[in-house]
Each structure stands twice: as C-alpha cells, then as structure tokens.
Motif scaffolding. Structure first.
Motif, mmCIF file in Angstrom:
data_model
loop_
_atom_site.group_PDB
_atom_site.id
_atom_site.type_symbol
_atom_site.label_atom_id
_atom_site.label_comp_id
_atom_site.label_asym_id
_atom_site.label_seq_id
_atom_site.Cartn_x
_atom_site.Cartn_y
_atom_site.Cartn_z
ATOM 1 N N TRP A 108 0.863 -1.183 0.000
ATOM 2 C CA TRP A 108 0.000 0.000 0.000
ATOM 3 C C TRP A 108 0.901 1.235 0.000
ATOM 4 C CZ3 TRP A 108 -5.463 -0.197 0.175
ATOM 5 C CH2 TRP A 108 -6.103 1.037 0.272
ATOM 6 N N PRO A 109 1.356 1.693 -1.157
ATOM 7 C CA PRO A 109 2.281 2.838 -1.222
ATOM 8 C C PRO A 109 1.662 4.101 -0.614
ATOM 9 C CG PRO A 109 2.151 1.687 -3.331
ATOM 10 C CD PRO A 109 1.061 1.125 -2.482
ATOM 11 N N PRO A 110 2.455 4.926 0.043
ATOM 12 C CA PRO A 110 1.940 6.159 0.648
ATOM 13 C C PRO A 110 1.169 7.062 -0.312
ATOM 14 C CG PRO A 110 4.142 5.700 1.455
ATOM 15 C CD PRO A 110 3.871 4.683 0.390
ATOM 16 N N PRO A 111 1.541 7.173 -1.600
ATOM 17 C CA PRO A 111 0.741 8.019 -2.497
ATOM 18 C C PRO A 111 -0.715 7.563 -2.627
ATOM 19 C CG PRO A 111 2.894 7.628 -3.465
ATOM 20 C CD PRO A 111 2.801 6.733 -2.273
ATOM 21 N N ILE A 112 -0.966 6.266 -2.409
ATOM 22 C CA ILE A 112 -2.352 5.789 -2.430
ATOM 23 C C ILE A 112 -3.151 6.475 -1.332
ATOM 24 C CG2 ILE A 112 -3.850 3.775 -2.170
ATOM 25 C CD1 ILE A 112 -2.222 3.694 -4.709
ATOM 26 N N THR A 113 -2.559 6.564 -0.154
ATOM 27 C CA THR A 113 -3.226 7.223 0.962
ATOM 28 C C THR A 113 -3.437 8.704 0.667
ATOM 29 O OG1 THR A 113 -2.165 5.661 2.482
ATOM 30 C CG2 THR A 113 -3.124 7.645 3.444
ATOM 31 N N ALA A 114 -2.470 9.340 0.024
ATOM 32 C CA ALA A 114 -2.609 10.756 -0.335
ATOM 33 C C ALA A 114 -3.782 10.959 -1.288
ATOM 34 C CB ALA A 114 -1.317 11.268 -0.962
ATOM 35 N N ALA A 115 -3.908 10.077 -2.280
ATOM 36 C CA ALA A 115 -5.021 10.178 -3.230
ATOM 37 C C ALA A 115 -6.359 9.966 -2.532
ATOM 38 C CB ALA A 115 -4.841 9.164 -4.353
ATOM 39 N N LEU A 116 -6.408 9.003 -1.626
ATOM 40 C CA LEU A 116 -7.654 8.746 -0.905
ATOM 41 C C LEU A 116 -7.983 9.872 0.063
ATOM 42 C CD1 LEU A 116 -7.337 4.914 -0.208
ATOM 43 C CD2 LEU A 116 -8.625 6.068 -2.011
ATOM 44 N N ALA A 117 -6.963 10.554 0.577
ATOM 45 C CA ALA A 117 -7.215 11.722 1.429
ATOM 46 C C ALA A 117 -7.879 12.831 0.615
ATOM 47 C CB ALA A 117 -5.904 12.209 2.038
ATOM 48 N N LEU A 118 -7.414 13.018 -0.625
ATOM 49 C CA LEU A 118 -8.061 13.991 -1.508
ATOM 50 C C LEU A 118 -9.502 13.580 -1.783
ATOM 51 C CD1 LEU A 118 -8.134 16.384 -3.464
ATOM 52 C CD2 LEU A 118 -7.121 14.881 -5.205
ATOM 53 N N GLU A 119 -9.706 12.295 -2.054
ATOM 54 C CA GLU A 119 -11.067 11.808 -2.270
ATOM 55 C C GLU A 119 -11.949 12.069 -1.052
ATOM 56 O OE1 GLU A 119 -13.535 7.655 -3.062
ATOM 57 O OE2 GLU A 119 -11.392 7.600 -2.624
#
Length: 254
Positions: free
Chosen positions: A88-99
């Motif tokens: 689960w790469p950190p950028p995935i979490t960043a994208a989901l935070a935007l969502e």
C-alpha cells in the motif's frame, strides 16, 4: 509489523467498494438518475437520454463522465509519483485523502441544500462525487490487484466467475493445470495472493458494492441529507487506518 491492529489491504479495498456502492445509490436516487462511480451504466444512461430527447438528463451524465475522467487524471498524477511497488504505497493514501476531502465537501453541501438546490447545485454535487470516484479508481488501479475494481463490478464479476469455473474443473478432474489467476500477464502479477484469497476478495467486492448501494439507498430514501456521511465515514476509516499502518511500520506491509 504494525503496533496496532489494523485493516489489511483487502479489507480496505472492501470498505472502498462499500463507499462506491453507496455513492452510486445516492447519486442515482438523489441527483437525477445519474451514476458517479459506475461509468459503464452512466454511458448507457447518456445514450438513453439522447434517444429520448432528455437534454438535462444527458447533461448530467456528461458532467459525471467529465468529472470522473478528471478525477482519474488527478489521482494518477498523485499515485504514479512513486514507482516502488509495495502493499500500500503512501501516495495511495494521499489520493484517498483527496477523495475524502471531496466527499466531505459533498456531504456538507448535500446536508445544507438537500435535493432542492437547483440545477447548478446538482451539477456541482455530481462533479464532486465523480471527481472523488475517479480519484479512487486511479488509486485502486495503482495497487495492481488483478480483477479488482471498486467503482465498477462487471470486470470483477467476470473474474470471479472465471476463477470459480477453474475451481469446479479442478474438483471434477484434478489436473496440474494452472488456475485462471495464474495464467497470462495478469496471473504473473497475482502470484503473491493465494487463489482462494483472491476468489474471496472478488466475491467480497461484488457483495460489498451491493451492500453499499442498499445502505445508501435506504439513507437516501429516509434521510437524504445524511446520506453523504455514509461514504465519508467509510473513506475516513480507510485513510486513518492507512495512516496508522504507515506510521507504525517502516515498510507498510500487511
């Protein structure tokens, strides 16, 4: 290993699927019969609207398609910054935070305006949901779990049926034949996931999408102003869980 007991990657994907199912129910029932996650159905609705001369319905579908496409583009910009493939790469979490931020804006606006905000507000709400779902689609695609998509179910259902067929064949005539998930280019990416686990995940995605639609539909029918908080709660759970995993483990693995 994480210090806290957290949800694993597959569980987070299921929660994201629940959110997407609820979003589609909310947008279809509350925003003028338009989908904001499942673009296949939305394209069908656009064709029907054009055939029937329903200009406003067609416009809503176009707005959703454009919003979703922009969401995918923005999500891809975020998640493709890092080429390293981890659970689960950190950028995935960043994208989901935007969502999550987009869904929060939607939930607040929907709570204040309800379904009577006029065409302008309706189109704004459609754009917010479509942007959010497009971002989620890009993030989930980046994870590279074969056959899994949280915003549309046709491909997932197809993968599930193909894998079940392979299972039935193995029971009827056990031969050293690779299971469907192990063949081809897709199979090479899925060797880290046991076949039984993959089938369970596929079935879970189909079920959770339906459950999310059910829950979103019930809320929309009985308390529409609160409906937007259901996908918001699901996304907050995923993002907070991912952050805990990230800061509790140096390699962020399950």
């Amino acid at each position: 290993m994480p210090t806290f007991t957290t949800l694993g990657r597959e569980s987070m994907l299921l929660v994201l699927t629940l959110a997407a199912g609820s979003v589609d129910a909310i947008s279809y029932l509350g925003l003028g019969h338009v989908f904001t996650a499942m673009m296949t159905g939305n394209i069908v609705l656009l064709g029907l609207a054009v055939a029937q001369g329903q200009v406003l319905a067609g416009l809503r579908s176009i707005v959703a398609l454009i919003g979703f496409a922009l969401g995918v583009f923005v999500g891809a910009v975020i998640v493709e910054r890092e080429s390293k493939q981890t659970d689960w790469p950190p950028p995935i979490t960043a994208a989901l935070a935007l969502e999550t931020a987009l869904i929060a804006i939607f939930a607040a606006t929907y709570y204040l305006t309800g379904t009577g905000g006029g065409a302008g507000i309706t189109n704004l709400l459609i754009v917010l949901l479509a942007l959010a779902m497009g971002t989620q689609s890009a993030a989930v695609r980046r994870l590279g779990v074969p056959g899994i998509a949280t915003t549309y179910i046709t491909g997932t259902l197809t993968s599930l049926m193909v894998d079940l067929l392979g299972w039935l064949r193995s029971i009827a005539a056990p031969l050293p034949t690779p299971k469907p998930a192990e063949r081809g280019s897709v199979g090479r990416r899925s060797t880290s996931m046991p076949w039984e686990q993959r089938v369970g995940l596929l079935a879970g995605v189909v079920s959770l999408y339906c459950l999310g639609a059910l829950a979103g539909g019930i809320l929309e029918e009985h308390s529409s102003r609160l409906a937007g908080f259901l996908p918001l709660a699901a996304l907050l759970l995923v993002v907070l869980n991912a952050l805990i995993r990230h800061y509790s483990s140096s390699d962020f693995r399950s």
